[in-house]
Scaffold this motif. Structure first.
Motif, PDB file in Angstrom:
ATOM      1  N   HIS A   9      10.162 -79.700  55.339  1.00 19.64           N
ATOM      2  CA  HIS A   9      11.452 -79.660  54.634  1.00 19.64           C
ATOM      3  C   HIS A   9      12.542 -78.930  55.315  1.00 19.64           C
ATOM      4  CE1 HIS A   9       9.597 -81.202  50.956  1.00 19.64           C
ATOM      5  NE2 HIS A   9       8.364 -80.797  51.314  1.00 19.64           N
ATOM      6  N   ASP A  14      14.743 -78.483  50.120  1.00 16.43           N
ATOM      7  CA  ASP A  14      14.465 -77.092  49.519  1.00 16.43           C
ATOM      8  C   ASP A  14      13.912 -76.150  50.802  1.00 16.43           C
ATOM      9  OD1 ASP A  14      11.957 -78.083  49.444  1.00 16.43           O
ATOM     10  OD2 ASP A  14      11.600 -77.459  47.473  1.00 16.43           O
ATOM     11  N   HIS A  39      12.562 -83.775  49.892  1.00 20.86           N
ATOM     12  CA  HIS A  39      12.318 -84.316  48.486  1.00 20.86           C
ATOM     13  C   HIS A  39      13.855 -85.124  48.179  1.00 20.86           C
ATOM     14  CE1 HIS A  39       9.235 -81.184  47.461  1.00 20.86           C
ATOM     15  NE2 HIS A  39      10.175 -80.468  47.960  1.00 20.86           N
ATOM     16  N   HIS A 248       8.494 -74.965  54.566  1.00 17.99           N
ATOM     17  CA  HIS A 248       9.736 -74.862  54.011  1.00 17.99           C
ATOM     18  C   HIS A 248      10.731 -73.778  54.593  1.00 17.99           C
ATOM     19  CE1 HIS A 248       7.947 -77.036  50.740  1.00 17.99           C
ATOM     20  NE2 HIS A 248       8.967 -77.289  49.999  1.00 17.99           N
TER      21      HIS A 248
END
Ligand code: AMP
Ligand code: FE
Ligand code: FE
Ligand code: ZN
Length: 280
Positions: A9, A14, A39, A248
């Motif tokens: 990501h 995020d 996402h 992330h």
């Protein structure tokens, strides 16, 4: 051996690495390829691919969508799409619907937190995702930074997870629509982290009938026995296997997860072969 990580990501959703930083970090780790799978957005892909050319890292275009489980509406299913044609306007229209719904949801989450005595500036939240896909992780980061909670994990446990007071459900598609959005644009639909998601064998079998092409078997939250079980399931259902860390960026003072799982390059070769055979 060459290794890959097919679930990263960026700041467009995020994650905390920009797409270029994600690629640079992969280079530092000596990975051969990464997939950017934000996402509900593909806006990080162009930068990542360009950086990949500069750094000699193969960048696989990806995305991660949400679908629901007809049998259990509380449960989320995350669907990865690899090699989607992200310039397809119809596809972008679908992604925009997800992101718009995320904005409305973020306002609701802000309201809920305010009622709990926690004031968060919604513009700060929007700024964190660069107008991309805003989500619970952004709230979790703010709550942790402010010291409202001691960690991101705690932010989910106390406020943001299902059943907690600031939880607001997300806009999701039914499985058939979700799979179709990806295959319509030439992409390969793969169920993300089914064990972490709590998605049963029956759910995967049903998705396979609807055109699911693969299972993410390697994942940071999957144990060795999960991997083994899912591999067996993929063989039985004739599905591809994939793997990635769901990185992330750095979280709760821990190193970024990228590259922490030994996912062999061969997996990507099979994904690409599948993509090629689908196109011809
Ligand atoms: P959202 O898409 O806004 O519902 O947020 C879901 C994202 O939050 C997931 O993709 C994870 O990145 C993160 N997440 C969900 N549950 C947890 C948890 N218990 N601890 C840490 N991160 C989580
Ligand atoms: Fe996430
Ligand atoms: Fe996910
Ligand atoms: Zn993910």
């Amino acid at each position: 051996m060459k290794y890959i990580d097919l679930h990263i990501h960026t700041t467009y959703s995020d994650g905390s690495f920009t797409p270029r930083q994600a690629v640079q970090y992969a280079k530092k780790l000596g990975l051969a390829a990464i997939a950017i799978a934000d996402h509900d957005t593909t806006d990080g892909l162009d930068d990542a691919i360009e950086q990949g050319i500069l750094d000699g890292i193969e960048v696989v275009p990806g995305v991660e969508l949400n679908i629901y489980d007809d049998g259990n509406l509380d449960r989320e299913i995350h669907l990865l799409g690899y090699y989607i044609d992200w310039r397809d306007r119809e596809f972008q229209g679908e992604l925009a619907k997800f992101r718009d719904a995320r904005k409305t949801r973020a306002i609701e989450i802000t309201d809920r937190l305010r009622r709990l005595g926690i004031d968060i500036d919604i513009n700060k939240v929007f700024g964190m995702s660069k107008g991309g896909a805003v989500g619970r992780m952004h709230f979790a980061r703010i709550l942790a930074e402010r010291g409202v909670v001691n960690s991101i994990t705690e932010a989910f446990e106390q406020y943001l997870a299902l059943g907690r007071p600031a939880y607001v459900p997300k806009y999701r598609l039914n499985p058939e629509q979700g799979i179709r959005i990806i295959t319509n644009t030439g992409g390969i639909p793969v169920i993300a982290h089914p064990i972490f998601g709590g998605n049963s064998t029956e759910v995967i079998e049903k998705l396979a009938e609807l055109g699911l092409a693969g299972i993410e078997i390697y994942h940071s939250r999957h144990l060795a026995r999960d991997v083994k079980e899912l591999k067996g399931l993929a063989e039985r259902l004739n599905l591809l296997i994939t793997g990635g860390t769901d990185c992330h960026g750095p979280l709760d003072g821990k190193e970024p997860r990228m590259g922490s799982l030994p996912v062999p390059y061969k997996i990507l070769e099979e994904l690409k072969a599948f993509h090629q055979s689908n196109r011809s």
